[in-house]
Design a protein around this motif. Structure first.
Motif, PDB file in Angstrom:
ATOM      1  N   LEU A 160      -7.008  13.672  -8.097  1.00 22.42           N
ATOM      2  CA  LEU A 160      -6.761  13.051  -6.785  1.00 22.42           C
ATOM      3  C   LEU A 160      -5.827  11.850  -6.965  1.00 22.42           C
ATOM      4  CD1 LEU A 160     -10.489  13.105  -5.583  1.00 22.42           C
ATOM      5  CD2 LEU A 160      -8.705  14.791  -5.082  1.00 22.42           C
ATOM      6  N   PRO A 161      -4.522  12.065  -6.831  1.00 19.38           N
ATOM      7  CA  PRO A 161      -3.537  11.012  -7.141  1.00 19.38           C
ATOM      8  C   PRO A 161      -3.679   9.722  -6.343  1.00 19.38           C
ATOM      9  CG  PRO A 161      -2.472  13.140  -6.905  1.00 19.38           C
ATOM     10  CD  PRO A 161      -3.882  13.320  -6.441  1.00 19.38           C
ATOM     11  N   LYS A 162      -4.302   9.797  -5.170  1.00 14.40           N
ATOM     12  CA  LYS A 162      -4.439   8.563  -4.381  1.00 14.40           C
ATOM     13  C   LYS A 162      -5.317   7.549  -5.114  1.00 14.40           C
ATOM     14  CE  LYS A 162      -3.368  10.357   0.202  1.00 14.40           C
ATOM     15  NZ  LYS A 162      -2.065   9.670   0.285  1.00 14.40           N
ATOM     16  N   PHE A 163      -6.275   8.033  -5.902  1.00 12.98           N
ATOM     17  CA  PHE A 163      -7.076   7.115  -6.718  1.00 12.98           C
ATOM     18  C   PHE A 163      -6.215   6.505  -7.821  1.00 12.98           C
ATOM     19  CE2 PHE A 163     -10.596   9.378  -4.768  1.00 12.98           C
ATOM     20  CZ  PHE A 163     -11.531   8.364  -4.597  1.00 12.98           C
ATOM     21  N   GLY A 164      -5.344   7.326  -8.408  1.00 19.00           N
ATOM     22  CA  GLY A 164      -4.423   6.802  -9.415  1.00 19.00           C
ATOM     23  C   GLY A 164      -3.452   5.797  -8.829  1.00 19.00           C
ATOM     24  N   ALA A 165      -3.017   6.057  -7.593  1.00 21.22           N
ATOM     25  CA  ALA A 165      -2.057   5.160  -6.943  1.00 21.22           C
ATOM     26  C   ALA A 165      -2.680   3.806  -6.613  1.00 21.22           C
ATOM     27  CB  ALA A 165      -1.517   5.813  -5.671  1.00 21.22           C
ATOM     28  N   LEU A 166      -4.006   3.759  -6.466  1.00 17.37           N
ATOM     29  CA  LEU A 166      -4.669   2.479  -6.183  1.00 17.37           C
ATOM     30  C   LEU A 166      -4.384   1.446  -7.271  1.00 17.37           C
ATOM     31  CD1 LEU A 166      -8.182   3.593  -4.856  1.00 17.37           C
ATOM     32  CD2 LEU A 166      -6.444   2.310  -3.585  1.00 17.37           C
ATOM     33  N   ALA A 167      -4.222   1.921  -8.502  1.00 13.64           N
ATOM     34  CA  ALA A 167      -3.942   0.998  -9.607  1.00 13.64           C
ATOM     35  C   ALA A 167      -2.619   0.279  -9.396  1.00 13.64           C
ATOM     36  CB  ALA A 167      -3.915   1.757 -10.933  1.00 13.64           C
ATOM     37  N   GLN A 168      -1.675   0.934  -8.686  1.00  7.13           N
ATOM     38  CA  GLN A 168      -0.349   0.347  -8.503  1.00  7.13           C
ATOM     39  C   GLN A 168      -0.323  -0.790  -7.482  1.00  7.13           C
ATOM     40  OE1 GLN A 168       3.167   2.933  -8.411  1.00  7.13           O
ATOM     41  NE2 GLN A 168       1.764   4.648  -8.627  1.00  7.13           N
ATOM     42  N   ILE A 169      -1.340  -0.850  -6.621  1.00  5.55           N
ATOM     43  CA  ILE A 169      -1.322  -1.910  -5.606  1.00  5.55           C
ATOM     44  C   ILE A 169      -1.834  -3.237  -6.175  1.00  5.55           C
ATOM     45  CG2 ILE A 169      -1.669  -0.175  -3.813  1.00  5.55           C
ATOM     46  CD1 ILE A 169      -4.509  -1.341  -3.416  1.00  5.55           C
ATOM     47  N   ILE A 170      -2.382  -3.210  -7.392  1.00  8.68           N
ATOM     48  CA  ILE A 170      -2.880  -4.449  -8.007  1.00  8.68           C
ATOM     49  C   ILE A 170      -1.684  -5.308  -8.408  1.00  8.68           C
ATOM     50  CG2 ILE A 170      -4.319  -5.445  -9.829  1.00  8.68           C
ATOM     51  CD1 ILE A 170      -5.630  -2.683 -10.132  1.00  8.68           C
ATOM     52  N   PRO A 171      -1.541  -6.511  -7.860  1.00  6.77           N
ATOM     53  CA  PRO A 171      -0.393  -7.363  -8.210  1.00  6.77           C
ATOM     54  C   PRO A 171      -0.414  -7.767  -9.690  1.00  6.77           C
ATOM     55  CG  PRO A 171      -1.508  -8.161  -6.223  1.00  6.77           C
ATOM     56  CD  PRO A 171      -2.400  -7.129  -6.846  1.00  6.77           C
ATOM     57  N   ASP A 172       0.755  -7.991 -10.253  1.00  2.87           N
ATOM     58  CA  ASP A 172       0.864  -8.376 -11.664  1.00  2.87           C
ATOM     59  C   ASP A 172       0.009  -9.597 -12.025  1.00  2.87           C
ATOM     60  OD1 ASP A 172       2.481  -6.281 -12.227  1.00  2.87           O
ATOM     61  OD2 ASP A 172       4.345  -7.412 -12.332  1.00  2.87           O
ATOM     62  N   PRO A 173      -0.014 -10.658 -11.187  1.00  2.00           N
ATOM     63  CA  PRO A 173      -0.833 -11.826 -11.557  1.00  2.00           C
ATOM     64  C   PRO A 173      -2.319 -11.493 -11.698  1.00  2.00           C
ATOM     65  CG  PRO A 173       0.728 -12.425  -9.852  1.00  2.00           C
ATOM     66  CD  PRO A 173       0.780 -10.938  -9.970  1.00  2.00           C
ATOM     67  N   VAL A 174      -2.813 -10.568 -10.853  1.00  2.00           N
ATOM     68  CA  VAL A 174      -4.221 -10.163 -10.933  1.00  2.00           C
ATOM     69  C   VAL A 174      -4.452  -9.376 -12.229  1.00  2.00           C
ATOM     70  CG1 VAL A 174      -6.045  -8.789  -9.850  1.00  2.00           C
ATOM     71  CG2 VAL A 174      -4.484 -10.141  -8.431  1.00  2.00           C
TER      72      VAL A 174
ATOM     73  N   PHE B 261       0.806  -1.218   0.000  1.00  2.00           N
ATOM     74  CA  PHE B 261       0.000   0.000   0.000  1.00  2.00           C
ATOM     75  C   PHE B 261       0.842   1.273   0.000  1.00  2.00           C
ATOM     76  CE2 PHE B 261      -2.871  -3.223   1.690  1.00  2.00           C
ATOM     77  CZ  PHE B 261      -4.051  -2.949   1.006  1.00  2.00           C
ATOM     78  N   ALA B 262       2.168   1.132  -0.082  1.00  2.00           N
ATOM     79  CA  ALA B 262       3.057   2.300  -0.026  1.00  2.00           C
ATOM     80  C   ALA B 262       2.751   3.349  -1.098  1.00  2.00           C
ATOM     81  CB  ALA B 262       4.516   1.849  -0.118  1.00  2.00           C
ATOM     82  N   PRO B 263       2.452   2.939  -2.373  1.00  2.00           N
ATOM     83  CA  PRO B 263       2.151   3.964  -3.386  1.00  2.00           C
ATOM     84  C   PRO B 263       0.979   4.868  -3.016  1.00  2.00           C
ATOM     85  CG  PRO B 263       2.575   1.863  -4.447  1.00  2.00           C
ATOM     86  CD  PRO B 263       2.498   1.588  -2.978  1.00  2.00           C
ATOM     87  N   VAL B 264      -0.056   4.293  -2.356  1.00  2.00           N
ATOM     88  CA  VAL B 264      -1.219   5.090  -1.959  1.00  2.00           C
ATOM     89  C   VAL B 264      -0.849   6.037  -0.826  1.00  2.00           C
ATOM     90  CG1 VAL B 264      -3.598   5.005  -1.105  1.00  2.00           C
ATOM     91  CG2 VAL B 264      -2.766   3.229  -2.651  1.00  2.00           C
ATOM     92  N   VAL B 265      -0.057   5.536   0.130  1.00  2.20           N
ATOM     93  CA  VAL B 265       0.362   6.354   1.272  1.00  2.20           C
ATOM     94  C   VAL B 265       1.230   7.525   0.797  1.00  2.20           C
ATOM     95  CG1 VAL B 265       1.679   6.370   3.422  1.00  2.20           C
ATOM     96  CG2 VAL B 265       0.235   4.402   2.861  1.00  2.20           C
ATOM     97  N   LYS B 266       2.123   7.260  -0.144  1.00  8.86           N
ATOM     98  CA  LYS B 266       3.061   8.292  -0.614  1.00  8.86           C
ATOM     99  C   LYS B 266       2.426   9.295  -1.575  1.00  8.86           C
ATOM    100  CE  LYS B 266       7.159   5.298  -0.293  1.00  8.86           C
ATOM    101  NZ  LYS B 266       8.199   4.582  -1.068  1.00  8.86           N
ATOM    102  N   ALA B 267       1.350   8.915  -2.203  1.00  7.09           N
ATOM    103  CA  ALA B 267       0.735   9.793  -3.218  1.00  7.09           C
ATOM    104  C   ALA B 267       0.177  11.052  -2.567  1.00  7.09           C
ATOM    105  CB  ALA B 267      -0.379   9.054  -3.949  1.00  7.09           C
TER     106      ALA B 267
END
Length: 420
Positions: A321-335, A204-210
């Motif tokens: 609102l970058p935190k919404f954009g950052a949510l996309a980064q928490i999706i693992p590659d296999p998903v 969840f680091a990308p969302v926290v840092k955004a």
């Protein structure tokens, strides 16, 4: 009171349109950004600004004036056919050349919009079907790579996650209908990511840092550079997108009983060209009409542009609102890979459905056009056949979508010239 109810209903429908196109809009920048090695901060900017630009592009296309805009309830999203060429350009010439090629191709679309509106006869179903089939087939290997986590030796957990995501999407498509079915990809991404979080595979680091708020910045990744081969490649892709958008425009015209002529087609292409140009300036991607939203217009029975205005507004807001954009980064590659395999399978099938309408029985040349363009497009894509050529030529020939497009148009013009 009736007016307020109308706006409330349109707002809900606008949210549905946003959800229907959201997964496609976040997956493309994630695919390109990761392929080019962008860091967390850059990916957050890329996804957030891309969402914002989808809203702006949609707003431009909704207009009905004498200069630009098709004036139909169309939603614009990132063109899937841009993934492979932009990745190749970025890897070979850097981000500057990638965005420079987009700026040039956007200007190209605006300039040729009037001529292109008269050239529909050169893009019959045999051409569009072959190209769209190739787009889906050439992207499937990217999905397979993500299903394995993009590592040499995929773990059992990665494969389980990707297969569960695929299963969820399939079950939703089998047992539901209407709006829920139209957002099956998004639901699969959410449930797959939730499962991954329980497995400890979500960061969840990308969302926290955004940051909480940001404003899209022109030339965020540096000033554009203009490389001829890259520009030519993206101009070809732009024309492929214009052909795809034509199908969306005609379908919406039929659904809404709102006839369109050459002038409105020209203005629709102009709006798309402006969107591509702005995408290059703000360092995002090219945009085209999203066919999945056509189904929502038909399903809802609401044929006005008001719900799409709300969808465009929601996209503009979320893009700030970058935190919404950052949510996309928490999706693992296999998903992501599991969702991609279904999505790109749908794209391939859409092309095949177009080909099913082609007259093969009475015109044997159509077999040659489809067979050669699809075979070359899939076979040449990322092939090592051209590694000995200069970079400018090898990156061109290794792009399956570009090769399939050029071959399909050229072969159709030569072999079916008497039919015209």
């Amino acid at each position: 009171m009736q007016q307020q109810e109308k706006h409330s209903q349109s707002m809900v429908l606008g949210l549905q349109h946003l959800l229907a196109m959201y997964s496609g809009s976040i997956l493309v920048p994630m695919m390109i950004g990761k392929a080019l090695g962008y860091n967390t901060e850059q990916l957050t900017y890329l996804v957030s600004t891309d969402i914002f630009m989808c809203g702006l592009a949609t707003f431009l296309q909704l207009q009905l004036n004498k200069y630009f805009g098709i004036g139909l309830p169309v939603v614009l999203g990132v063109a899937f056919q841009s993934v492979a060429p932009l990745t190749i350009i970025g890897q070979n010439h850097g981000s500057g050349a990638m965005f420079g090629a987009l700026i040039a191709s956007g200007i190209f679309v605006v300039l040729i919009s009037g001529v292109f509106s008269k050239l529909a006869k050169f893009f019959p179903a045999i051409v569009t079907g072959s190209v769209i089939t190739t787009i889906g087939l050439t992207l499937i290997p990217v999905a397979i790579g993500n299903m394995g986590g993009n590592v040499p030796d995929p773990t059992a957990g990665s494969l389980t996650l990707s297969l569960v995501t695929v299963a969820i999407i399939l079950l939703i498509n089998i047992f539901t209908k209407g709006f829920v079915k139209s957002i099956s990809i998004l639901i699969g991404l959410v449930i797959g990511t939730t499962l991954a979080a329980f497995m400890g595979l979500v960061d969840f680091a990308p969302v926290v840092k955004a940051p909480i708020l940001h404003v899209p910045t022109p030339f965020y990744f540096g000033m554009p550079t203009f490389e001829f081969t890259s520009i030519f490649m993206m101009c070809v892709i732009a024309m492929v997108s214009m052909v795809e958008s034509t199908g969306v425009y005609l379908a919406l015209s039929d659904i809404t009983n709102d006839p369109i002529n050459e002038t409105r087609l020209r203005n629709g292409y102009r709006a798309e060209g402006l969107a591509v140009l702005l995408g290059g300036i703000f360092n995002t991607f090219p945009y085209t009409g999203f066919s999945q939203n056509v189904g929502l217009v038909k399903m809802s029975g609401i044929k006005t542009r008001l719900p799409i205005y709300y969808a465009a507004g929601f996209l503009l807001l979320l893009g700030l609102l970058p935190k919404f954009g950052a949510l996309a980064q928490i999706i693992p590659d296999p998903v992501i890979g599991g969702a991609m395999i279904v999505m790109f399978g749908f794209v391939s099938l859409q092309g095949m459905q177009m080909l099913a309408c082609v007259d093969f029985a009475n015109n044997e040349h159509n077999f040659l056009i489809a067979a050669v363009s699809i075979a070359v497009g899939v076979g040449f894509n990322n092939s090592n056949l051209f590694n000995s050529l200069p970079t400018e030529f090898s990156m061109f020939f290794k792009n399956g979508i570009v090769m399939a497009s050029i071959l399909a148009v050229a072969l159709n013009a030569i072999l079916n010239r008497k039919k015209k």
